[in-house]
Scaffold this active site. Sequence first.
Site, PDB file in Angstrom:
ATOM      1  N   GLY A   1     -11.569 -26.158 -12.435  1.00 36.14           N
ATOM      2  CA  GLY A   1     -11.881 -25.886 -11.033  1.00 36.14           C
ATOM      3  C   GLY A   1     -13.091 -24.993 -10.906  1.00 36.14           C
ATOM      4  N   ALA A   2     -14.173 -25.386 -11.597  1.00 36.64           N
ATOM      5  CA  ALA A   2     -15.278 -24.444 -11.815  1.00 36.64           C
ATOM      6  C   ALA A   2     -16.438 -24.571 -10.838  1.00 36.64           C
ATOM      7  CB  ALA A   2     -15.807 -24.596 -13.240  1.00 36.64           C
TER       8      ALA A   2
ATOM      9  N   ARG B   1     -16.619 -24.146  -7.521  1.00 37.68           N
ATOM     10  CA  ARG B   1     -16.656 -23.319  -6.317  1.00 37.68           C
ATOM     11  C   ARG B   1     -15.957 -21.984  -6.554  1.00 37.68           C
ATOM     12  NH1 ARG B   1     -14.032 -26.432  -1.468  1.00 37.68           N
ATOM     13  NH2 ARG B   1     -12.307 -26.496  -2.952  1.00 37.68           N
TER      14      ARG B   1
ATOM     15  N   VAL C   1      -6.282 -31.820 -13.278  1.00 34.39           N
ATOM     16  CA  VAL C   1      -5.471 -31.040 -14.221  1.00 34.39           C
ATOM     17  C   VAL C   1      -3.978 -31.279 -14.036  1.00 34.39           C
ATOM     18  CG1 VAL C   1      -7.217 -29.240 -14.484  1.00 34.39           C
ATOM     19  CG2 VAL C   1      -5.423 -28.980 -12.742  1.00 34.39           C
TER      20      VAL C   1
ATOM     21  N   SER D   1      -2.582 -14.738  -8.556  1.00 36.23           N
ATOM     22  CA  SER D   1      -2.967 -14.203  -7.249  1.00 36.23           C
ATOM     23  C   SER D   1      -2.052 -13.044  -6.905  1.00 36.23           C
ATOM     24  CB  SER D   1      -2.848 -15.282  -6.167  1.00 36.23           C
ATOM     25  OG  SER D   1      -2.950 -14.719  -4.876  1.00 36.23           O
TER      26      SER D   1
ATOM     27  N   TYR E   1       2.272 -21.819  -2.582  1.00 37.97           N
ATOM     28  CA  TYR E   1       1.204 -21.156  -3.330  1.00 37.97           C
ATOM     29  C   TYR E   1       1.746 -19.937  -4.081  1.00 37.97           C
ATOM     30  CZ  TYR E   1      -3.421 -19.071  -4.165  1.00 37.97           C
ATOM     31  OH  TYR E   1      -4.545 -18.531  -4.735  1.00 37.97           O
TER      32      TYR E   1
ATOM     33  N   ALA F   1       4.802 -19.340  -5.043  1.00 38.42           N
ATOM     34  CA  ALA F   1       5.670 -19.786  -6.143  1.00 38.42           C
ATOM     35  C   ALA F   1       4.839 -20.236  -7.344  1.00 38.42           C
ATOM     36  CB  ALA F   1       6.577 -20.916  -5.669  1.00 38.42           C
TER      37      ALA F   1
ATOM     38  N   LYS G   1       1.786 -19.303  -8.170  1.00 36.42           N
ATOM     39  CA  LYS G   1       1.069 -18.186  -8.782  1.00 36.42           C
ATOM     40  C   LYS G   1       2.025 -17.210  -9.480  1.00 36.42           C
ATOM     41  CE  LYS G   1      -3.113 -19.432  -7.746  1.00 36.42           C
ATOM     42  NZ  LYS G   1      -4.102 -19.771  -8.789  1.00 36.42           N
TER      43      LYS G   1
ATOM     44  N   ILE H   1     -10.235 -13.075  -1.906  1.00 35.06           N
ATOM     45  CA  ILE H   1     -11.667 -13.143  -2.158  1.00 35.06           C
ATOM     46  C   ILE H   1     -12.266 -14.134  -1.157  1.00 35.06           C
ATOM     47  CG2 ILE H   1     -13.446 -13.600  -3.895  1.00 35.06           C
ATOM     48  CD1 ILE H   1     -11.481 -11.385  -4.711  1.00 35.06           C
TER      49      ILE H   1
END
Length: 207
Positions: A9-10, A12, A61, A139, A152, A154, A156, A185
């Site tokens: 996931g590189a 962005r 992935v 996160s 999300y 769960a 992370k 971020i």
Amino acid sequence: MSKVAFITGATRGIGRAIALELANEGYNIALNYRTENEALETLKKEISELGVECYPVQGDVSKAEDSERMTKEIIEHFEQIDVLVNNAGITKDKLIQRMKEEEFTDVINVNLVGTFNITKNVIKYMTKKRYGKIINISSVVGISGNAGQSNYAASKAGIIGFTKSIAKELASRNITANAVAPGFIQTDMTNVLKDEIKEAIEGTIPL
């Protein structure tokens, strides 16, 4: 020989920043992306200008077959993977009463299962070399939870438990595993949040 970093996931946000920082440190970069886009082309150019090699690999992935193929492609090209950064992630925010099953499982599959898929394939080569660094992007939401992000959070939180477990499994092979839990971020992912949500988040920050 230059070391190689594989970042999922590189193209962005956080993944892009990590790729550029590692390239600036002299790493050759293997970039995972899902679809061709202008951001990918720009990043490839910026990495090449730093004097290292950029090798993009396309794939999802969350799919075991894609993860295996991408890892093999990188090994065939560079003959090594020294650093793995599991960064690929998505959000599908919704209160649980309104969340569809696929909205829950899609986030789990990309964020958590994707981390498992890539790690499982990469460690085959790291263990042979008896060296490797695995960095999983979790996160702060995986620690604190957040309304409207049960899927999300769960995923992370799962990454944190996954990382602690593989760290114990792989330490004897001189492979480290760490999870990083960023706060909010400003990226494309967080820009879609409603203003009132952003304000509520900012209100929890002491300074």
